[in-house]
Enzyme design. Structure first.
Site, PDB file in Angstrom:
ATOM      1  N   ASN A   1       0.080   1.024   1.390  1.00 38.47           N
ATOM      2  CA  ASN A   1      -0.752  -0.062   0.558  1.00 38.47           C
ATOM      3  C   ASN A   1      -2.122   0.365   0.933  1.00 38.47           C
ATOM      4  OD1 ASN A   1      -1.574  -1.844   2.696  1.00 38.47           O
ATOM      5  ND2 ASN A   1       0.813  -2.091   3.084  1.00 38.47           N
ATOM      6  N   ARG A   2      -2.854  -0.482   0.107  1.00 37.88           N
ATOM      7  CA  ARG A   2      -4.437  -0.221   0.378  1.00 37.88           C
ATOM      8  C   ARG A   2      -5.139  -0.658   1.421  1.00 37.88           C
ATOM      9  NH1 ARG A   2      -6.333   1.827  -4.456  1.00 37.88           N
ATOM     10  NH2 ARG A   2      -5.224   1.255  -6.307  1.00 37.88           N
TER      11      ARG A   2
END
Ligand code: C5P
Length: 404
Positions: free
Chosen positions: A217-218
């Site tokens: 994820n970011r």
């Protein structure tokens, strides 16, 4: 460089001894000044052979002490004034000879008399050795370093790598960022979290699909790292359990590197029991691929379906009796209801809620804190570095209120 509050208006006496790494002390002096510190440089005679005092004078805008002995004037009493006014004495680079002189209690130049005068006043001493590999490993040097440590000195580095001789070995001066972090740690060692043990998780876990691909994820890890640094700056011992990140390490933490949610869970289980505080700032993947292909998954013309299996909820399942438990909630909808639900479900003392879209990857963030007792507090948008300090101040309050 961002302003580091821990160094703002702190008085650093920087002792520079005579090795080739003396040129790096100029960078250290410059960064200390940029961080708001007042820096008084004391050079040994041989250091002045490597770097001219004028270099440090220009960087610190203060007189440099390079004479063997200084006279007394109305304004200053040489080493006594330096020692009196110092918040910390940093010796970087510290050569084998200077380390020996410090260990012996020599008083044959300004640097050594400042040392003898400062440390009995409670001024912390931080030594950053730099020398040739064999000199560093010589039993005499090792014994001298141990002597200094036994007297309470902080030793940072040296690091392995290429030495001035061209050889590869131990003896490079620690990188300036590491020395700065160690100075902050030494300055904060008697702070409100002295003696407290923190476990902080950070970063985005990576879930392998095959030997090449992964799901992630970011999250960048910035918030968790800033919390870890902030805790260290006020005296805590921090174990940082981190998924891979691209950001600068937290130099003074014990760092445990993990990749997947399962490996993070194992590391948390190993380290969090008995800790004073567990802060789960990591963005843990909720699912992982059910199977990890042994070979690279080949492209086909058909669509590819990946089956996912839920990961364990680390915070939700780990029991940490006596530990203050803090989680993060990154939400895109129903912020409050989601955060409060997680606070209860995961048995937390505090959940730190932020808007996921605004927070991920950004250098700034705004936080809402939901406490176990129902209190709610908003912290206005600011740099994540400052938010780390704010959050840690709240944690210190919680520990104080709880007592013990
Ligand atoms: O449920 P959600 O992922 O939003 O909860 C966020 C909090 O729970 C964070 O503190 C996160 O680090 C933690 N978490 C966890 N294990 C998971 C997922 C999240 O400990 N599998």
């Amino acid at each position: 460089m961002t302003q580091v509050p821990a160094l703002l208006n702190r008085r650093v006496v920087l002792g520079v001894s005579g090795g080739i790494a003396a040129y790096k002390a100029a960078d250290l002096a410059s960064k200390l000044v940029q961080a708001g510190a007042r820096v008084d440089v004391v050079m040994t005679r041989s250091a002045t052979e490597f770097v001219r005092p004028l270099t440090f004078e220009a960087l610190t805008k203060r007189p440099v002490h390079s004479a063997a002995i200084e006279g007394w004037s109305d304004a200053a009493f040489g080493h006594i004034t330096l020692a009196d006014e110092a918040d910390i004495l940093v010796i970087a680079p510290a050569t084998a000879n200077t380390i020996a002189r410090l260990a012996q209690g020599a008083a044959d130049d300004m640097l050594t008399v400042t040392h003898l005068s400062a440390t009995p006043r409670g001024v912390p001493l931080l030594v950053a050795p730099a020398m040739e590999h064999n000199m560093y490993h010589h039993p005499a040097t090792q014994a001298n370093l141990r002597t200094l440590q036994e007297r309470g000195a902080w030793v940072v580095g040296p690091e392995p790598g290429r030495l001035a001789s061209g050889a590869v070995g131990d003896g490079r001066l620690a990188v300036v960022e590491r020395i700065l972090a160690a100075i902050e740690q030494a300055l904060g060692a008697t702070g409100p979290l002295a003696g407290r043990r923190f476990v902080v998780t950070a970063g985005a876990t990576r879930e392998a699909l095959d030997p090449i691909r992964l799901l992630t994820n970011r999250s960048t890890g910035k918030m968790g790292y800033s919390v870890a640094k902030a805790a260290i700056r006020v005296g805590a011992g921090v174990t940082l359990i981190t998924a891979p990140t691209e950001i600068e390490p937290v130099y003074c933490a014990t760092t445990v590197s993990v990749e997947s949610a399962l490996s993070m869970r194992d590391a948390v289980a190993e380290h969090a029991i008995g800790a004073d505080v567990l802060i789960m700032a990591a963005a843990v993947a909720d699912y992982r691929p059910t199977t990890v292909a042994r070979e690279k998954i080949k492209k086909t013309d058909d669509s590819l379906t990946i089956e996912l299996t839920p990961n364990p909820d680390i915070l939700g399942t780990i029991e940490t009796p006596g530990t203050l438990r803090i989680g993060f909630a990154a939400e895109t909808t129903d912020h409050e209801a989601n955060a409060v639900g997680k606070l209860k479900r995961k048995n937390l003392d505090l959940i730190v809620m932020n808007d996921a879209r605004a927070a991920m990857g950004s250098d700034v963030n705004a936080l809402t804190l939901y406490y176990r007792d129902g209190r709610v507090e908003t912290i206005a948008e600011g740099p994540k570095t400052d938010l780390g300090d704010t959050l840690i101040a709240r944690v210190a309050d919680m520990l104080r209120i709880r007592g013990g």
